[in-house]
Enzyme design. Structure first.
Site, PDB file in Angstrom:
ATOM      1  N   ASP A 196       0.815  -1.221   0.000  1.00  0.00           N
ATOM      2  CA  ASP A 196       0.000   0.000   0.000  1.00  0.00           C
ATOM      3  C   ASP A 196       0.850   1.275   0.000  1.00  0.00           C
ATOM      4  OD1 ASP A 196      -2.243  -1.695   0.169  1.00  0.00           O
ATOM      5  OD2 ASP A 196      -2.014  -1.807   2.334  1.00  0.00           O
ATOM      6  N   LYS A 252       2.245   2.179  -5.045  1.00  0.00           N
ATOM      7  CA  LYS A 252       3.129   1.754  -6.154  1.00  0.00           C
ATOM      8  C   LYS A 252       2.457   1.982  -7.502  1.00  0.00           C
ATOM      9  CE  LYS A 252       3.358  -2.424  -4.498  1.00  0.00           C
ATOM     10  NZ  LYS A 252       2.796  -2.167  -3.178  1.00  0.00           N
ATOM     11  N   GLY A 292      -4.295  -4.682  -4.477  1.00  0.00           N
ATOM     12  CA  GLY A 292      -5.275  -3.711  -4.960  1.00  0.00           C
ATOM     13  C   GLY A 292      -4.501  -2.479  -5.400  1.00  0.00           C
ATOM     14  N   HIS A 293      -4.345  -2.301  -6.698  1.00  0.00           N
ATOM     15  CA  HIS A 293      -3.498  -1.222  -7.218  1.00  0.00           C
ATOM     16  C   HIS A 293      -4.364  -0.081  -7.750  1.00  0.00           C
ATOM     17  CE1 HIS A 293       0.211  -4.042  -7.678  1.00  0.00           C
ATOM     18  NE2 HIS A 293      -0.135  -3.809  -6.444  1.00  0.00           N
ATOM     19  N   GLN A 302       2.371  -6.017  -3.108  1.00  0.00           N
ATOM     20  CA  GLN A 302       2.669  -6.008  -1.678  1.00  0.00           C
ATOM     21  C   GLN A 302       3.968  -5.210  -1.434  1.00  0.00           C
ATOM     22  OE1 GLN A 302       1.875  -9.479  -2.976  1.00  0.00           O
ATOM     23  NE2 GLN A 302      -0.198  -8.744  -2.757  1.00  0.00           N
ATOM     24  N   PRO A 362      -9.675  -1.115   7.563  1.00  0.00           N
ATOM     25  CA  PRO A 362      -8.894   0.076   7.920  1.00  0.00           C
ATOM     26  C   PRO A 362      -7.421  -0.303   8.083  1.00  0.00           C
ATOM     27  CG  PRO A 362     -10.356  -0.577   9.725  1.00  0.00           C
ATOM     28  CD  PRO A 362     -10.656  -1.478   8.579  1.00  0.00           C
ATOM     29  N   ARG A 363      -6.535   0.523   7.533  1.00  0.00           N
ATOM     30  CA  ARG A 363      -5.101   0.243   7.684  1.00  0.00           C
ATOM     31  C   ARG A 363      -4.582   0.874   8.957  1.00  0.00           C
ATOM     32  NH1 ARG A 363      -4.239   2.137   1.533  1.00  0.00           N
ATOM     33  NH2 ARG A 363      -5.041   0.261   0.524  1.00  0.00           N
TER      34      ARG A 363
HETATM   35  P1  IMP Z   1      -2.363 -12.844   2.012  1.00  0.00           P
HETATM   36  O1  IMP Z   1      -1.399 -12.297   1.004  1.00  0.00           O
HETATM   37  O2  IMP Z   1      -3.792 -12.669   1.611  1.00  0.00           O
HETATM   38  O3  IMP Z   1      -2.032 -14.255   2.402  1.00  0.00           O
HETATM   39  O4  IMP Z   1      -2.201 -11.989   3.360  1.00  0.00           O
HETATM   40  C1  IMP Z   1      -1.026 -12.025   4.154  1.00  0.00           C
HETATM   41  C2  IMP Z   1      -0.712 -10.649   4.737  1.00  0.00           C
HETATM   42  O5  IMP Z   1      -0.320  -9.768   3.692  1.00  0.00           O
HETATM   43  C3  IMP Z   1      -1.904  -9.992   5.420  1.00  0.00           C
HETATM   44  O6  IMP Z   1      -1.422  -9.217   6.511  1.00  0.00           O
HETATM   45  C4  IMP Z   1      -2.453  -9.061   4.360  1.00  0.00           C
HETATM   46  O7  IMP Z   1      -3.154  -7.978   4.913  1.00  0.00           O
HETATM   47  C5  IMP Z   1      -1.172  -8.625   3.685  1.00  0.00           C
HETATM   48  N1  IMP Z   1      -1.352  -8.233   2.291  1.00  0.00           N
HETATM   49  C6  IMP Z   1      -1.565  -9.052   1.231  1.00  0.00           C
HETATM   50  N2  IMP Z   1      -1.668  -8.348   0.100  1.00  0.00           N
HETATM   51  C7  IMP Z   1      -1.516  -7.062   0.446  1.00  0.00           C
HETATM   52  C8  IMP Z   1      -1.499  -5.843  -0.306  1.00  0.00           C
HETATM   53  O8  IMP Z   1      -1.633  -5.821  -1.532  1.00  0.00           O
HETATM   54  N3  IMP Z   1      -1.300  -4.691   0.417  1.00  0.00           N
HETATM   55  C9  IMP Z   1      -1.106  -4.711   1.759  1.00  0.00           C
HETATM   56  N4  IMP Z   1      -1.113  -5.821   2.495  1.00  0.00           N
HETATM   57  C10 IMP Z   1      -1.312  -6.987   1.841  1.00  0.00           C
END
Ligand code: IMP
Length: 448
Positions: A14, A17, A41-42, A225, A305-306
């Site tokens: 987040d 990017k 989510g881009h 990520q 919420p982040r």
């Molecule tokens: P997963 O990738 O769904 O297995 O989630 C594992 C961890 O990575 C969790 O804490 C998610 O919130 C985090 N995460 C996965 N994808 C994203 C992303 O695109 N942005 C931020 N956090 C992510």
């Protein structure tokens, strides 16, 4: 941008990017995703219109760009087709400009199911995954039980491997989770349906990318990520299941290391984290709430919420060094406007000891007390700044302070969500001691 530029997140994802990728892709022939799945989510904002991409590379929003989903991505085919339909509905052309690797692994319905069941089993120790089945899919890939996009076009083989996988999952559903069993046939039918619609996009994307580079085309590698969520280098086990650093870009796009000319690290002007895990600079107070509201820090995939906090440069320096970043794009600087004081974390105190490296041990990170450096805030709205000199002196000091701690030049600063709300510092020296323009010239390419 250089011929092959890799864009990676330096925090917990987040970092905005996609916003940086969108700027850089103006000068690209191809944008390729190399890891992750629709857990990403881009977000790109064009003329007030917001596009959130999950599996389709952001380059699809530029007509001249070929968008490639590489071998390292895990693909939920139904989701991908829905995303394509939605993009088309909104007037984005998707056809010849999209390619999907035949080596990419398929996210299956049982992966989504097991994502939820594994979280339930973890109880209070849960990771807070996005529930898209991404982790279980990568687990099957590593265990050699996965199904790949190319398998869709060998129906007998696909059926055989699917039956074996479902048999194994059913043993777990019965024995471990006390849940009803799955039937393989409806899954088979659903995936065979998707196979037909996906067919025109599927190819050997590694060959495609190498061929483009041989022709002197410019390729942008789109990371998903962030480095602190990387399976090897992140805050394990509170990570995603792929290499979300530069290392995943190579294996997940199928490019040898020497073909990567430049690594751009993306860092948000503050830190956020979605999901569980240590976060030393978290602000669990009104200030954190303010950053969340003004930065619209709610998950683009899940709406969660982040968690928000000050910029952590212990983590930032660690990520920048690990990825070997040549330059940094600093995003969302505008969100810090209006604060009296802005802080960055330069070190930690752990068990009374001063530390300036990012520890591997979770208990150390959980107890780390941030050591802050304070900067004077700036009151002005900076959204109209287009040159570094347009920024208030306090904002410039902040940027220079970050550069000094991380030791990498900040060549792009984002001051708002729109495409044009960006400051490109063409005069900044790259790490090799050349300006970006000189670096491009040295390779005989047109500078941006
Ligand atoms: P997963 O990738 O769904 O297995 O989630 C594992 C961890 O990575 C969790 O804490 C998610 O919130 C985090 N995460 C996965 N994808 C994203 C992303 O695109 N942005 C931020 N956090 C992510």
């Amino acid at each position: 941008m250089m011929p092959t530029t890799c864009v990676v997140g330096l925090q917990w994802g987040d970092e905005a990017k996609a916003r940086v990728l969108d700027v850089l892709s103006a000068d690209a022939d191809c944008v390729a995703r190399s890891q992750g799945g629709n857990n990403a989510g881009h977000t790109v904002v064009i003329g007030g219109e917001t596009f959130i991409l999950h599996l389709v590379p952001t380059g699809v929003l530029r007509p001249q760009v070929l968008a490639v989903i590489g071998n390292g991505v895990v693909v939920d085919p139904k989701f991908l087709l829905e995303e394509v339909s939605e993009l088309r509905r909104r007037g984005v052309e998707v056809g010849e400009n999209l390619r999907l690797s035949d080596r990419a692994h398929l996210v299956m319905p049982y992966h989504r199911l097991f994502d939820g069941l594994a979280e339930r089993r973890r109880g209070t120790g849960k990771i807070d995954t996005t529930m898209k089945g991404v982790g279980p899919c990568y687990a099957d890939k590593a265990a050699r039980g996965g199904l790949r996009v190319g398998d869709l076009y060998q129906p007998d083989l696909f059926r055989e491997r699917l039956q074996a996988a479902v048999e194994e999952k059913n043993a777990l559903l019965r024995g471990l989770y006390d849940e009803p069993e799955l039937a393989w046939a409806p899954i088979y039918d659903e995936y065979m349906d998707c196979a037909q619609t996906l067919r025109p996009y599927v190819c050997n994307t590694e060959e495609l990318l190498l061929g483009l580079l041989d022709q002197g085309k410019r390729v942008l590698l789109e990371g998903a990520q962030g480095t602190l969520l990387d399976i090897d280098h992140g805050t394990y086990p509170f990570v995603t299941s792929s290499n979300a650093s530069v290392f995943g870009a190579m294996s997940g796009a199928g490019l040898p290391p020497h073909r990567i000319d430049q690594v751009v690290g993306v860092m948000k002007a503050y830190t956020t984290r979605v999901g569980a895990g240590p976060f030393p600079t978290e602000l669990a107070d009104e200030l954190g709430e303010r950053l969340r509201e003004s930065g619209k820090e709610f998950g683009a995939t899940t709406g969660r919420p982040r968690r928000c906090g000050w910029l952590d440069l212990v983590a930032g320096r660690y990520s920048a060094r690990l990825n070997g970043v040549d330059c940094i794009s600093l995003t969302k600087l505008d969100i810090l406007s209006g604060l009296d004081t802005v802080k960055v974390c330069r070190g930690y105190r752990i068990g009374g000891e001063a530390i300036d490296s990012f520890p591997a041990a979770l208990n150390e990170l959980e107890t780390a007390e941030p050591v802050y450096e304070e900067f004077r805030g700036w009151p002005d709205d900076i959204g109209r700044a287009r040159r570094f000199e347009d920024l208030p002196a306090e904002a410039r000091s902040y940027i220079e302070g970050v550069e000094e701690v991380v030791g990498v030049p900040i060549t792009m600063v984002c001051v708002g969500p729109e495409r044009e709300q960006v400051i490109l510092r063409e005069d900044r020296q790259g790490r090799a001691g050349h300006t970006r323009r000189e670096q491009s010239d040295r390779r005989g390419r047109r500078p941006n």
